[in-house]
Design a protein around this motif. Structure first.
Motif, PDB file in Angstrom:
ATOM      1  N   PRO A 199      -9.025 -36.268 -12.263  1.00 33.33           N
ATOM      2  CA  PRO A 199     -10.089 -37.014 -12.947  1.00 33.33           C
ATOM      3  C   PRO A 199     -11.485 -36.427 -12.710  1.00 33.33           C
ATOM      4  O   PRO A 199     -12.393 -36.660 -13.515  1.00 33.33           O
ATOM      5  N   LEU A 200     -11.648 -35.694 -11.608  1.00 33.53           N
ATOM      6  CA  LEU A 200     -12.961 -35.130 -11.324  1.00 33.53           C
ATOM      7  C   LEU A 200     -13.364 -34.080 -12.353  1.00 33.53           C
ATOM      8  O   LEU A 200     -14.553 -33.896 -12.634  1.00 33.53           O
ATOM      9  N   ASN A 201     -12.381 -33.378 -12.904  1.00 35.71           N
ATOM     10  CA  ASN A 201     -12.701 -32.305 -13.842  1.00 35.71           C
ATOM     11  C   ASN A 201     -13.402 -32.830 -15.092  1.00 35.71           C
ATOM     12  O   ASN A 201     -14.489 -32.339 -15.438  1.00 35.71           O
ATOM     13  N   PRO A 202     -12.852 -33.834 -15.800  1.00 34.33           N
ATOM     14  CA  PRO A 202     -13.596 -34.347 -16.963  1.00 34.33           C
ATOM     15  C   PRO A 202     -14.884 -35.066 -16.573  1.00 34.33           C
ATOM     16  O   PRO A 202     -15.855 -35.027 -17.330  1.00 34.33           O
ATOM     17  N   ILE A 203     -14.898 -35.715 -15.406  1.00 31.26           N
ATOM     18  CA  ILE A 203     -16.128 -36.405 -14.975  1.00 31.26           C
ATOM     19  C   ILE A 203     -17.252 -35.391 -14.775  1.00 31.26           C
ATOM     20  O   ILE A 203     -18.350 -35.524 -15.344  1.00 31.26           O
ATOM     21  N   LEU A 204     -16.981 -34.367 -13.960  1.00 33.49           N
ATOM     22  CA  LEU A 204     -18.009 -33.363 -13.688  1.00 33.49           C
ATOM     23  C   LEU A 204     -18.320 -32.536 -14.929  1.00 33.49           C
ATOM     24  O   LEU A 204     -19.490 -32.209 -15.213  1.00 33.49           O
ATOM     25  N   GLY A 205     -17.257 -32.205 -15.685  1.00 35.86           N
ATOM     26  CA  GLY A 205     -17.472 -31.379 -16.879  1.00 35.86           C
ATOM     27  C   GLY A 205     -18.335 -32.061 -17.910  1.00 35.86           C
ATOM     28  O   GLY A 205     -19.328 -31.494 -18.393  1.00 35.86           O
ATOM     29  N   TRP A 206     -17.979 -33.313 -18.256  1.00 28.16           N
ATOM     30  CA  TRP A 206     -18.749 -34.027 -19.262  1.00 28.16           C
ATOM     31  C   TRP A 206     -20.150 -34.373 -18.755  1.00 28.16           C
ATOM     32  O   TRP A 206     -21.116 -34.361 -19.533  1.00 28.16           O
ATOM     33  N   THR A 220     -21.558 -38.335 -27.430  1.00 31.23           N
ATOM     34  CA  THR A 220     -22.019 -38.864 -26.139  1.00 31.23           C
ATOM     35  C   THR A 220     -21.181 -40.068 -25.719  1.00 31.23           C
ATOM     36  O   THR A 220     -20.770 -40.185 -24.561  1.00 31.23           O
ATOM     37  N   ASP A 221     -20.922 -40.962 -26.682  1.00 32.61           N
ATOM     38  CA  ASP A 221     -20.094 -42.138 -26.373  1.00 32.61           C
ATOM     39  C   ASP A 221     -18.692 -41.718 -25.936  1.00 32.61           C
ATOM     40  O   ASP A 221     -18.109 -42.297 -25.017  1.00 32.61           O
ATOM     41  N   ARG A 222     -18.142 -40.705 -26.614  1.00 33.93           N
ATOM     42  CA  ARG A 222     -16.807 -40.239 -26.247  1.00 33.93           C
ATOM     43  C   ARG A 222     -16.812 -39.636 -24.839  1.00 33.93           C
ATOM     44  O   ARG A 222     -15.891 -39.856 -24.050  1.00 33.93           O
ATOM     45  N   ALA A 223     -17.867 -38.891 -24.519  1.00 32.85           N
ATOM     46  CA  ALA A 223     -17.968 -38.290 -23.186  1.00 32.85           C
ATOM     47  C   ALA A 223     -18.092 -39.370 -22.111  1.00 32.85           C
ATOM     48  O   ALA A 223     -17.419 -39.305 -21.068  1.00 32.85           O
ATOM     49  N   ILE A 227     -15.590 -40.234 -19.018  1.00 34.18           N
ATOM     50  CA  ILE A 227     -16.047 -40.313 -17.624  1.00 34.18           C
ATOM     51  C   ILE A 227     -15.671 -41.651 -17.014  1.00 34.18           C
ATOM     52  O   ILE A 227     -15.149 -41.736 -15.898  1.00 34.18           O
ATOM     53  N   GLU A 228     -15.920 -42.723 -17.761  1.00 28.98           N
ATOM     54  CA  GLU A 228     -15.611 -44.065 -17.252  1.00 28.98           C
ATOM     55  C   GLU A 228     -14.114 -44.234 -17.021  1.00 28.98           C
ATOM     56  O   GLU A 228     -13.691 -44.757 -15.986  1.00 28.98           O
ATOM     57  N   ARG A 229     -13.290 -43.773 -17.977  1.00 31.59           N
ATOM     58  CA  ARG A 229     -11.839 -43.930 -17.852  1.00 31.59           C
ATOM     59  C   ARG A 229     -11.302 -43.173 -16.637  1.00 31.59           C
ATOM     60  O   ARG A 229     -10.474 -43.683 -15.882  1.00 31.59           O
ATOM     61  N   ASN A 230     -11.795 -41.959 -16.435  1.00 28.70           N
ATOM     62  CA  ASN A 230     -11.306 -41.164 -15.309  1.00 28.70           C
ATOM     63  C   ASN A 230     -11.821 -41.687 -13.975  1.00 28.70           C
ATOM     64  O   ASN A 230     -11.113 -41.610 -12.961  1.00 28.70           O
TER      65      ASN A 230
END
Length: 573
Positions: A199-206, A220-223, A227-230
């Motif tokens: 989960p850190l990868n999409p959080i940090l990436g986005w 932006t909403d999708r990002a 982040i919230e889901r992960n």
């Protein structure tokens, strides 16, 4: 002397000479006879002595000894043999051994003894004799007249060998179990590392991509949604680990109240709705309206349904279907572990199903059907174990059923319904629901001090509380916090536990030592990553009124702080 006299003298001399010879010969014969008699006596004595010595030897040996003739009739038996066979010599001598011991016919003992007689070879074997409940080691050697049979009791040796074998098997099983446990542990740690890092990868990436400011509102909403889901996924993984720790230590406690399963199930469905929409999965509900009330912990039951729904959505294919059914059933079948009126919740998916070999292990801790690097689905293998434990804590039962791989799965939870005669002891559900649905007061007008050595945490919490209407001041250490309190006592303290030099416990101790007008009785909440039951107890013992674990949802944080400050708000207004 005349001739006749001379002749007579000569004849007499000759006669005397013959007589002497005869006497000498007789003497020699007598002497020889005596020697022969003596030799015979000696041979007789030697033979008799030999027989006596052989008999003494055969009687003195610790082995049983039996001599049989060619027809297998006993011609000699020593006392040890008679003792082992629980017979007297008179019972055996002159009788065929198979007639005395009919149970030995057809056994290895009979086959080997007859083979030794027929082939004139020595044999050696071990055999168990059920009639005597003993093991015997048997040695048989042929001689001219028949067969000499030696045997000894080796029952204790066999028992020792069996005990050593069982000990070896137990040691081998324990070693295999330990190796399996180590393998499962290693696999679990590898999976844990993967599940926490992923989960850190999409959080940090986005988060990094959003900093460029090059994305429209939709992107932006999708990002932010990703982040919230992960972040929630990572928080849930850590919460599962803590729950397992509480379960294994017997520290998980239920907050028992009347529970409306419909609202609890709907809340769980709402939690997983986004995940279902992402895979275009339809959640179809069939909820009977008048099932009855459950006595339990609403939050923990919601956790049960959330885990089962998450599991169903995870394994269902894109465009699949999940069905949730609530009904009342009467259980009382013979052999059932539950009986009476039960609320039955069934969650069925159209996913990959469960391998029949893995089905008995589906509710075990740290067990996954596939924990290799090629596995298709993530997770720690804890959710279903927690489901079973929480269900059983509520006096219920959870089962899993699947026709096999590719045919979906159904998880069924049965929870006991509160009996009609016991409902008067419970708070009426409508009153309970209304009481717990009352909106919490906002933080408007409250002065809150945040103490945390992590700048990111301070800024985030300050922003959340300011958005809720609070007046916020921050401190990065216990020393700074004491300085602020000395100047102006806040309404509420939100404090971290793990800090350098002076931790949250020590700070709380110093604050509680102050006089009331100097802040000694201010409300205090511990907001910390030390989330265990022991840490919660430590915080409350140190003087905090509430313990909240990181990470925490912003709405939940405001809700909990509002609840603890509700009495203070009444005083302000």
């Amino acid at each position: 002397m005349n001739k006749n006299q001379a002749k007579s003298i000569e004849d007499a001399f000759a006669d005397n000479s013959n007589k002497a010879d005869i006497m000498r010969t007789h003497s020699k014969l007598v002497e020889l006879h005596k020697k022969q008699i003596t030799r015979k006596q000696q041979l007789y004595v030697k033979k008799k002595t030999a027989y006596i010595n052989i008999g003494s030897i055969l009687e003195s040996i610790t082995d049983g000894f039996v001599a049989v003739d060619r027809r297998c009739s006993c011609i000699y038996v020593n006392s040890e043999a008679a003792k082992l066979m629980q017979k007297t010599p008179e019972d055996l001598l002159g009788k065929e051994i198979w007639a005395v011991f009919p149970d030995s016919k057809g056994t290895e003992f009979e086959r080997e003894c007859k083979r030794s007689l027929a082939e004139r070879v020595a044999v050696n074997f071990e055999e168990f004799f059920p009639y005597y409940n003993i093991w015997l080691e048997v040695r048989a050697s042929p001689f001219e007249q028949g067969l000499a049979i030696y045997f000894r009791d080796i029952t204790q040796r066999k028992k020792d060998e069996q005990e050593r074998l069982e000990l070896l098997q137990r040691e081998r099983a324990a070693r295999d179990e330990a190796e399996s446990a180590n393998r499962i542990k290693d696999e679990f740690l590898a999976v844990l590392s993967h599940e926490l890092r992923s989960p850190l990868n999409p959080i940090l990436g986005w988060a990094k991509m959003l900093r460029t400011g090059q994305y429209d509102r939709i992107a932006t909403d999708r990002a932010l949604e990703t982040i919230e889901r992960n972040a929630k996924l990572q928080a849930q993984l850590m919460e599962d680990l803590l729950d397992v720790s509480r379960i294994l230590r017997g520290k998980l406690v239920l907050n028992i109240n009347p529970v409306n399963l419909i609202s609890t199930i709907e809340a769980a469905i709402e939690t997983v709705q986004l995940a279902a929409q992402a895979k275009s999965i339809q959640i179809h509900t069939i909820l009977a309206p008048h099932v009855g009330l459950i006595s339990g912990d609403a939050n923990r039951l919601q956790q049960v349904f959330w885990n089962l729904l998450s599991n169903a959505i995870k394994f269902a294919p894109n465009g699949g279907r999940v069905e949730v059914r609530l009904e009342r059933v009467e259980v009382g079948n013979e052999g059932s572990s539950v009986s009476g009126s039960y609320a039955q919740i069934s969650i069925t998916d159209t996913g990959k199903g469960i391998n029949p070999e893995f089905l008995p292990h589906v509710f075990e801790y740290f067990r996954q059907e596939n924990s290799s690097t090629t596995r298709q689905f993530g997770g720690l293998g804890l959710g279903l174990a927690i489901v079973r434990y929480l269900t059983e804590m509520h006096g219920g039962l959870v089962t899993a059923h699947s026709q096999g791989e590719g045919q979906g799965a159904t998880f069924t939870v049965k929870l006991p319904i509160v009996r009609e005669d016991s409902r008067d002891r419970l708070v009426d559900f409508e009153d309970f629901y209304a009481l717990n649905s009352t909106p919490h007061p906002s933080l408007l007008g409250l002065r809150i001090l945040i103490v945390d050595d992590e700048a990111d945490i301070r800024e985030l919490v300050a922003f959340i509380l300011e958005e809720a209407g609070a007046e916020v001041c921050s401190a990065k250490s216990a020393t700074d916090a004491l300085t602020i309190v000395e100047k102006s006592v806040p309404d509420l303290l939100v404090c971290d536990i793990g800090m350098p030099d002076i931790d949250g416990y020590m700070l709380m101790s110093q604050i509680r030592a102050l006089p009331p007008e100097k802040g000694g009785q201010m409300l205090a909440v511990a907001l910390t990553a030390y989330a265990g039951e022991y840490n919660q107890k430590q915080a409350l013992d140190a003087g905090f009124q509430m313990h909240l674990s990181k990470p925490i949802d912003p709405d939940t944080l405001v809700k909990e702080l509002s609840r603890i400050c509700s009495s203070l708000r009444d005083a302000i207004y």
